[in-house]
Design a protein around this motif. Sequence first.
Motif, short mmCIF file in Angstrom:
data_model
loop_
_atom_site.label_atom_id
_atom_site.label_comp_id
_atom_site.label_asym_id
_atom_site.label_seq_id
_atom_site.Cartn_x
_atom_site.Cartn_y
_atom_site.Cartn_z
N LEU A 1 41.64 37.11 29.43
CA LEU A 1 40.54 36.60 30.32
C LEU A 1 40.08 35.04 29.75
O LEU A 1 40.33 35.02 28.56
CB LEU A 1 39.12 37.20 30.36
N GLU A 2 39.94 34.13 30.73
CA GLU A 2 39.69 32.71 30.74
C GLU A 2 38.32 32.43 30.69
O GLU A 2 37.84 31.41 30.68
CB GLU A 2 40.52 31.83 31.14
N ARG A 3 37.73 33.46 31.64
CA ARG A 3 36.18 33.63 31.87
C ARG A 3 35.61 34.84 32.19
O ARG A 3 36.46 35.64 32.27
CB ARG A 3 36.02 32.62 33.30
N VAL A 4 34.22 34.84 32.39
CA VAL A 4 33.71 36.03 32.75
C VAL A 4 34.10 36.31 34.24
O VAL A 4 33.99 35.55 35.14
CB VAL A 4 32.14 36.07 32.67
N PRO A 5 34.59 37.44 34.47
CA PRO A 5 35.03 37.75 36.07
C PRO A 5 33.76 37.40 37.16
O PRO A 5 32.51 37.53 36.66
CB PRO A 5 35.10 39.30 36.29
N ALA A 6 34.16 36.73 38.02
CA ALA A 6 33.37 36.30 39.01
C ALA A 6 32.71 37.25 40.29
O ALA A 6 31.81 37.12 40.79
CB ALA A 6 33.68 34.97 39.92
N ASN A 7 33.47 38.45 40.22
CA ASN A 7 33.11 39.32 41.63
C ASN A 7 33.31 40.86 40.86
O ASN A 7 34.18 40.88 39.84
CB ASN A 7 33.56 39.04 42.56
N GLY A 8 33.08 41.85 41.59
CA GLY A 8 33.43 43.17 41.28
C GLY A 8 34.88 43.49 41.06
O GLY A 8 35.23 44.16 40.28
N ALA A 9 35.50 42.77 42.08
CA ALA A 9 37.13 43.22 42.24
C ALA A 9 37.54 42.65 40.71
O ALA A 9 38.65 43.41 39.92
CB ALA A 9 37.67 42.49 43.15
N GLU A 10 37.07 41.53 40.22
CA GLU A 10 37.85 41.12 39.05
C GLU A 10 37.43 41.57 37.88
O GLU A 10 38.05 41.97 36.88
CB GLU A 10 37.26 39.44 38.82
N LEU A 11 36.09 42.07 37.74
CA LEU A 11 35.58 42.88 36.78
C LEU A 11 36.13 44.15 36.78
O LEU A 11 36.51 44.58 35.52
CB LEU A 11 34.02 43.05 36.88
N ALA A 12 36.25 44.86 37.68
CA ALA A 12 37.20 46.34 37.79
C ALA A 12 38.78 45.95 37.09
O ALA A 12 39.23 46.71 36.22
CB ALA A 12 37.25 46.73 39.17
N ALA A 13 39.08 44.87 37.67
CA ALA A 13 40.62 44.41 37.08
C ALA A 13 40.45 44.23 35.47
O ALA A 13 41.78 44.48 34.78
CB ALA A 13 41.27 43.24 37.78
N TYR B 1 36.41 46.70 32.38
CA TYR B 1 35.15 46.78 32.19
C TYR B 1 34.19 47.32 33.23
O TYR B 1 34.48 47.02 34.43
CB TYR B 1 34.53 45.62 31.48
N ALA B 2 33.28 48.08 32.83
CA ALA B 2 32.56 48.69 34.02
C ALA B 2 31.41 47.85 34.43
O ALA B 2 31.08 48.05 35.77
CB ALA B 2 31.95 50.32 33.38
N ASP B 3 31.00 47.20 33.60
CA ASP B 3 29.80 45.96 33.85
C ASP B 3 29.84 44.60 32.91
O ASP B 3 30.48 44.76 31.93
CB ASP B 3 28.55 46.69 33.68
N LEU B 4 29.12 43.65 33.42
CA LEU B 4 29.19 42.50 32.85
C LEU B 4 28.67 42.48 31.35
O LEU B 4 29.19 41.76 30.51
CB LEU B 4 28.68 41.54 33.59
N ASP B 5 27.52 43.31 31.25
CA ASP B 5 27.06 43.19 29.90
C ASP B 5 27.70 43.81 28.69
O ASP B 5 27.88 43.20 27.54
CB ASP B 5 25.69 43.95 29.90
#
Length: 161
Positions: A77-89, A92-96
């Motif tokens: 990763l180069e950044r915190v995911p910007a949306n739910g699809a990026e987070l799922a990819a 991780y289950a959640d941003l925290d």
Amino acid sequence: MDGINASVSRHLGLALKGADKTEHGRCRMTLKADKGRSGVHIDPAFYSGILYLSRPEDCARPGAGGTDFFRHKRTGLERVPANGAELAASGYADLDTLVGDVVNKDTTQAGKWERVMRVPMRFNRLVLFSPWQFHNAAPGFGTDAESARLVMLLFFGRAAG
């Protein structure tokens, strides 16, 4: 600060203000011998900015400290995911959980990060970027207040309206 806020708002086409509970508009001086307390990080803002204020002759020195951007080696990763699809990819289950496991856990572990870009320091250059990108100040320089790395930190939130 009102002039900077208005100018950045105009250039980005967004109504912005200083983000609450940040050091928006504060200056930071870093000498070559200084060692920061944190490392690679993200910012609590809608937009981040760094205004370089060091003298042109100091900015021109080899390795003069601009701003570095990083990739987290383990996750890619180069950044915190910007949306739910990026987070799922990301796995991780959640941003925290992601922020805790990637940013907070590895912030000062240089071996966990790969620098992907350095924005060079130039007097009066303003760098605006997503606060969710993994970044850190490049090394400080100089031996006194006259020759040190000097920046103004800008953390923007959305303004009402």
